[in-house]
Scaffold this active site. Structure first.
Site, mmCIF file in Angstrom:
data_model
loop_
_atom_site.group_PDB
_atom_site.id
_atom_site.type_symbol
_atom_site.label_atom_id
_atom_site.label_comp_id
_atom_site.label_asym_id
_atom_site.label_seq_id
_atom_site.Cartn_x
_atom_site.Cartn_y
_atom_site.Cartn_z
ATOM 1 N N LYS A 13 0.977 -1.160 -0.125
ATOM 2 C CA LYS A 13 0.054 0.048 -0.143
ATOM 3 C C LYS A 13 0.952 1.302 -0.120
ATOM 4 O O LYS A 13 0.549 2.234 -0.884
ATOM 5 C CB LYS A 13 -1.042 0.019 1.336
ATOM 6 N N ASN A 14 1.699 1.316 0.810
ATOM 7 C CA ASN A 14 2.664 2.480 1.128
ATOM 8 C C ASN A 14 3.548 2.813 0.049
ATOM 9 O O ASN A 14 4.279 3.859 -0.023
ATOM 10 C CB ASN A 14 3.258 2.695 2.367
ATOM 11 N N CYS A 24 -4.927 7.738 9.805
ATOM 12 C CA CYS A 24 -5.155 6.996 10.930
ATOM 13 C C CYS A 24 -4.667 8.107 12.045
ATOM 14 O O CYS A 24 -3.812 8.890 11.812
ATOM 15 C CB CYS A 24 -4.350 5.836 11.321
ATOM 16 N N ARG A 36 0.039 14.744 13.524
ATOM 17 C CA ARG A 36 0.787 14.496 12.189
ATOM 18 C C ARG A 36 0.985 15.465 11.323
ATOM 19 O O ARG A 36 0.367 15.959 10.428
ATOM 20 C CB ARG A 36 0.045 13.295 11.383
ATOM 21 N N ASP A 92 4.732 0.560 11.831
ATOM 22 C CA ASP A 92 3.739 -0.281 11.576
ATOM 23 C C ASP A 92 3.352 -1.556 11.910
ATOM 24 O O ASP A 92 2.362 -2.179 11.985
ATOM 25 C CB ASP A 92 3.514 -0.144 9.918
ATOM 26 N N ARG A 101 -8.372 -0.698 4.549
ATOM 27 C CA ARG A 101 -7.566 0.404 4.011
ATOM 28 C C ARG A 101 -6.007 -0.197 3.703
ATOM 29 O O ARG A 101 -5.531 0.202 2.837
ATOM 30 C CB ARG A 101 -7.459 1.734 5.060
#
Ligand code: EPU
Length: 416
Positions: free
Chosen positions: A22-23, A116, A121, A305, A397
């Protein structure tokens, strides 16, 4: 509302392919904008965040669609430089469109991104770097307006190796005059993936994977194809699940080097792990040991993560594990839920002390965020009885068909 229903007690056995990252996919989808080109991406996971990124591209005037795990983008006809607030809120990675739009249009209008809730952030590192490159940026705490008559390369020193800021600078630098040198850059595999994609697009990028990345100009290509790397956090999640549930699992199409710190702790916890070029085989009798100190760090350190899923795997481990979370200020939101299963976790600021317990017992839980939700699944597989996780869509997600993957390995799990 997604409801994950699982019953603990099954060993996990067999082989499974690990999805694309995903990232890595999200910044690459944003990067497809920086010059007019037709991009084919393979191994892109089918996820809500990927849908959101493609929606943003379509809103900007590109053609963008996903078929299976392939994504096709044609970014020649861009007609807009503004991203509506509702689309920005769908995910954190929307902020990477700032650098992409600035590079392509010299102007970007967006707002603060969602994602999230892991504590503050901010995007101060992104903004100050882009300003040094010649962008004028107005922000009022919710809207961001950037424009640059001319972007110029320069030497930038990041106070922290922010993944997102490094990505935004790389994209902006692709259109800057002269050389941009990023010192203190993030070194994550996803940064190397973005750099590789940019090279195929015609950008001159060197040094990715080290803390100094140099970008110097672009000779755009009209067409390109790129295969997304595998998802190291999904691989870590499956490894943690098999470690605590017990079993014999082969993870295929992974790069063990990308999550070696996670494998290191699982070995220390008592698992038998063999790594091959693209596979990792993990065997565990389910009886784990606490691993002492674990500190999250920027890559190549232990990834934040993977912290929630490692925590979940060690709840019944004999002995103690002490986690220090150094990346996000509020990344223990899963802990309160895990304690409802019977876990003994004490949180003091950035430190979480986990004392292994004899038994976890399934109850009803609420997914707090993406990785926290995945941690609840890992713990539920190791609990007696039934666990139900009520989830507003966090887990989907980041994980593609997680229920099916775990079922194929023998887990008793259903997604309602
Ligand atoms: N930070 C600042 N100022 C900035 C940028 C970051 O203070 O301008 C701070 C953040 O507040 C945070 C830390 O630096 O405390 C790390 O932030 P970073 O920018 O490195 O993270 P990110 O780009 O927002 C990406 C991943 C996250 C992953 C982190 C760290 C994506 C889409 N997200 O976020 O992934 O945790 O890097 O590795 O790539 C996830 O997948 O669950 C996830 C949260």
């Amino acid at each position: 509302m997604d409801i994950w229903k699982l019953r603990g007690g099954s060993r996990l056995e067999g082989q499974c392919f690990v999805q694309g990252s995903k990232n890595a996919s999200l910044p690459i989808i944003a990067a497809s904008l920086i010059c007019p080109a037709e991009t084919e991406l393979n191994n892109v996971p089918r996820l809500r965040d990927v849908d959101s990124a493609l929606k943003i591209l379509r809103h900007l005037g590109c053609c963008a669609e996903q078929r299976g795990n392939d994504v096709y983008i044609n970014s020649t006809g861009i007609s807009e430089n503004k991203i509506p607030h509702a689309l920005m809120l769908e995910m954190r990675s929307s902020v990477i469109f700032m650098g992409a739009l600035l590079a392509r249009c010299g102007e970007a209008r967006l707002s603060l991104p969602g994602g999230c809730q892991l504590g503050k952030r901010p995007i101060d590192i992104h903004i100050s770097a882009l300003r040094k490159m010649g962008a004028e940026i107005d922000e009022d705490g919710s809207n961001i307006y950037c424009r640059a008559a001319k972007l110029r390369g320069c030497e930038l020193f990041l106070p922290f190796p922010s993944v997102g800021a490094t990505e935004n600078i790389m994209l902006t630098a692709s259109a800057a005059e002269g050389e941009t040198v990023i010192k203190g850059a993030a070194r994550e595999p996803e940064i190397e993936a973005l750099a590789e994609y940019m090279r195929r697009l015609g950008c001159n990028v060197i040094g990715d994977g080290t803390d100094t990345i140099i970008i110097s100009g672009t000779k755009p290509k009209a067409q390109l194809c790129y295969r997304v790397i595998s998802d190291r956090i999904v691989a870590a999640t499956l490894a943690c699940a098999a470690a605590c549930a017990g079993g014999d699992v082969e993870l295929r199409s992974v790069d063990a080097g990308h999550f070696s710190t996670v494998l290191h702790f699982l070995k220390q916890a008592g698992c038998d792990i063999i790594c091959d070029k693209h596979t990792v085989r993990l065997r565990s009798d389910g009886k784990l040991y606490g691993v002492g100190d674990v500190c999250t760090q920027p890559y190549p350190g232990f990834p934040t993560d993977a912290q929630p899923v490692l925590m979940a795997a060690l709840l019944k481990a004999q002995g103690r594990t002490i986690i220090t979370e150094n990346i996000f200020e509020n990344r223990y939101r899963q802990a309160e839920q895990l304690c409802r299963l019977g876990a003994d976790i004490q949180i003091d600021g950035r430190v979480a002390k986990i004392n292994g317990v004899e038994r976890l017992v399934g109850v009803r839980l609420e997914a707090t965020d993406l990785r926290g939700g995945a941690a609840m699944i890992v713990a539920g597989l190791n609990a007696d009885g039934d666990t139900e996780i009520f989830d507003e869509g966090h887990i989907k997600r980041g994980y593609e068909n997680l229920d099916q993957v775990l079922r194929s390995l023998g887990a008793d799990i259903k997604l309602l």
